[in-house]
Motif scaffolding. Structure first.
Motif, PDB file in Angstrom:
ATOM      1  N   GLN A   6      72.944  -2.454  83.905  1.00 28.16           N
ATOM      2  CA  GLN A   6      72.020  -2.993  84.778  1.00 28.16           C
ATOM      3  C   GLN A   6      71.858  -2.146  85.906  1.00 28.16           C
ATOM      4  OE1 GLN A   6      70.096  -5.353  83.952  1.00 28.16           O
ATOM      5  NE2 GLN A   6      69.037  -4.919  85.677  1.00 28.16           N
ATOM      6  N   THR A   7      73.259  -1.546  86.570  1.00 25.32           N
ATOM      7  CA  THR A   7      73.059  -1.047  87.901  1.00 25.32           C
ATOM      8  C   THR A   7      72.178   0.509  87.566  1.00 25.32           C
ATOM      9  OG1 THR A   7      74.810   0.521  87.605  1.00 25.32           O
ATOM     10  CG2 THR A   7      75.180  -1.783  88.769  1.00 25.32           C
ATOM     11  N   ARG A  45      69.618   0.567  85.354  1.00 25.43           N
ATOM     12  CA  ARG A  45      68.025   0.212  85.738  1.00 25.43           C
ATOM     13  C   ARG A  45      67.659   0.093  87.097  1.00 25.43           C
ATOM     14  NH1 ARG A  45      70.083  -3.395  81.376  1.00 25.43           N
ATOM     15  NH2 ARG A  45      70.009  -2.616  79.179  1.00 25.43           N
ATOM     16  N   ASN A  46      68.453  -0.583  87.819  1.00 25.15           N
ATOM     17  CA  ASN A  46      68.259  -0.934  89.079  1.00 25.15           C
ATOM     18  C   ASN A  46      67.998   0.538  89.906  1.00 25.15           C
ATOM     19  OD1 ASN A  46      68.584  -3.695  88.443  1.00 25.15           O
ATOM     20  ND2 ASN A  46      70.528  -3.644  89.599  1.00 25.15           N
ATOM     21  N   VAL A  47      68.693   1.141  89.818  1.00 27.23           N
ATOM     22  CA  VAL A  47      68.552   2.748  90.404  1.00 27.23           C
ATOM     23  C   VAL A  47      67.211   3.326  89.903  1.00 27.23           C
ATOM     24  CG1 VAL A  47      69.421   4.908  90.505  1.00 27.23           C
ATOM     25  CG2 VAL A  47      71.021   3.123  90.599  1.00 27.23           C
ATOM     26  N   VAL A  48      66.895   3.284  88.818  1.00 26.52           N
ATOM     27  CA  VAL A  48      65.505   3.648  88.121  1.00 26.52           C
ATOM     28  C   VAL A  48      64.233   3.205  88.627  1.00 26.52           C
ATOM     29  CG1 VAL A  48      64.183   4.042  86.158  1.00 26.52           C
ATOM     30  CG2 VAL A  48      66.641   4.648  86.068  1.00 26.52           C
ATOM     31  N   MET A  49      64.476   1.548  88.907  1.00 24.69           N
ATOM     32  CA  MET A  49      63.599   0.953  89.569  1.00 24.69           C
ATOM     33  C   MET A  49      63.327   1.120  91.033  1.00 24.69           C
ATOM     34  SD  MET A  49      63.530  -2.684  87.682  1.00 24.69           S
ATOM     35  CE  MET A  49      65.259  -3.096  87.974  1.00 24.69           C
ATOM     36  N   ASP A  50      64.501   1.424  91.595  1.00 21.91           N
ATOM     37  CA  ASP A  50      64.247   1.650  93.219  1.00 21.91           C
ATOM     38  C   ASP A  50      63.622   2.979  93.340  1.00 21.91           C
ATOM     39  OD1 ASP A  50      65.449  -0.672  93.871  1.00 21.91           O
ATOM     40  OD2 ASP A  50      67.429   0.291  94.467  1.00 21.91           O
ATOM     41  N   LEU A  51      64.083   4.182  92.388  1.00 21.75           N
ATOM     42  CA  LEU A  51      63.594   5.470  92.575  1.00 21.75           C
ATOM     43  C   LEU A  51      61.936   5.368  92.209  1.00 21.75           C
ATOM     44  CD1 LEU A  51      66.256   7.440  90.726  1.00 21.75           C
ATOM     45  CD2 LEU A  51      65.877   7.433  93.089  1.00 21.75           C
ATOM     46  N   GLN A  52      61.681   4.825  91.262  1.00 13.45           N
ATOM     47  CA  GLN A  52      60.164   4.528  91.024  1.00 13.45           C
ATOM     48  C   GLN A  52      59.361   3.721  92.398  1.00 13.45           C
ATOM     49  OE1 GLN A  52      60.353   2.409  87.389  1.00 13.45           O
ATOM     50  NE2 GLN A  52      60.606   4.217  86.092  1.00 13.45           N
ATOM     51  N   ASP A  53      60.027   2.560  92.582  1.00  6.13           N
ATOM     52  CA  ASP A  53      59.204   2.078  93.862  1.00  6.13           C
ATOM     53  C   ASP A  53      59.186   3.074  95.032  1.00  6.13           C
ATOM     54  OD1 ASP A  53      59.079  -0.268  92.182  1.00  6.13           O
ATOM     55  OD2 ASP A  53      60.992  -1.291  93.273  1.00  6.13           O
ATOM     56  N   LEU A  80      74.429  -0.073  94.924  1.00 11.32           N
ATOM     57  CA  LEU A  80      73.932  -1.033  94.181  1.00 11.32           C
ATOM     58  C   LEU A  80      74.309  -2.274  93.733  1.00 11.32           C
ATOM     59  CD1 LEU A  80      71.170  -0.010  92.709  1.00 11.32           C
ATOM     60  CD2 LEU A  80      72.536   1.782  93.838  1.00 11.32           C
ATOM     61  N   GLY A  81      75.723  -2.351  94.362  1.00 12.67           N
ATOM     62  CA  GLY A  81      76.430  -3.759  93.912  1.00 12.67           C
ATOM     63  C   GLY A  81      78.054  -3.598  94.197  1.00 12.67           C
TER      64      GLY A  81
END
Length: 206
Positions: free
Chosen positions: A66-67, A69-77, A53-54
């Motif tokens: 923020q990371t 949130r990025n994980v959650v968005m990646d999982l949703q995608d 994630l970074g």
């Protein structure tokens, strides 16, 4: 929440069985000028897919949240459903970090103090990343580290075989074996070097 003793409760069988589990951790990398960078990564237990994630020199509470949130968005995608997130008790994991996952119905499971085996799959991946990449690469700066980690993530998810997956890769299922003698006699295998020849990928020519 702690993973309970299997003699006390059947919940451990759920955590290690069919329930979708995500594990995360921080690890460090050192650049040529001696700077320490903190890398955050997560791995899915079921298919061993890794997500990096970074990396940052200053993992502040805002950056860590923020990371999440990025994980959650990646999982949703990706259409992935997760029930548990395993993490250690590092102070970098704040209440805001946990809240991001809990809002999605993901339960936080914290490991015991100085018990890395409770997050063994994530810990094993970190060792793999160190032995196969970081110990063999001179990292110039943060941009170089992110590039190298991005390449390694791609290799790990799409090419590197995994014994747990019966030699498949997380994002590449096994192909049907070639059994026809004519095809075996005319195989055309091409090699692609990655990260300056540190890794090699082999594939059938189109």
């Amino acid at each position: 929440m702690h993973i309970p003793n299997p003699r006390e409760s059947p919940q451990r069988r759920t955590l290690t069985g069919t329930a979708p589990i995500l594990a995360c951790d921080f690890f460090t990398a050192t650049t040529l000028n001696g700077a320490t960078l903190y890398v955050f990564a997560v791995i899915e237990h079921a298919n061993r897919r890794i997500r990096i994630l970074g990396a940052t020199a200053h993992p502040t509470a805002d950056w860590v949240t923020q990371t999440a949130r990025n994980v959650v968005m990646d999982l949703q995608d990706a259409g992935a459903t997760v029930r548990y997130l395993i993490r250690d008790r590092d102070s970098k994991f704040t209440g805001a970090f946990d809240a991001v996952f809990e809002a999605e119905g993901i339960e936080i499971v914290t490991t015991g103090i100085r018990v890395p085996r409770m997050n063994s799959i994530m810990e094993r991946w970190v060792q793999t990343c160190r032995h196969e990449l970081l110990d063999r690469t001179l990292i110039l700066n943060q941009a170089h580290l992110l590039h190298a980690l991005g390449e390694f993530e791609s290799i790990y998810n799409q090419h590197r075989p995994h014994r747990t997956l019966h030699s498949a890769a997380p994002l590449r299922p096994l192909r049907e074996p070639i059994t026809e003698p004519d095809r075996l006699d005319h195989l055309d295998i091409r090699r692609r070097d990655r990260l300056g020849g540190l890794f090699h990928e082999y594939a059938h020519a189109a």
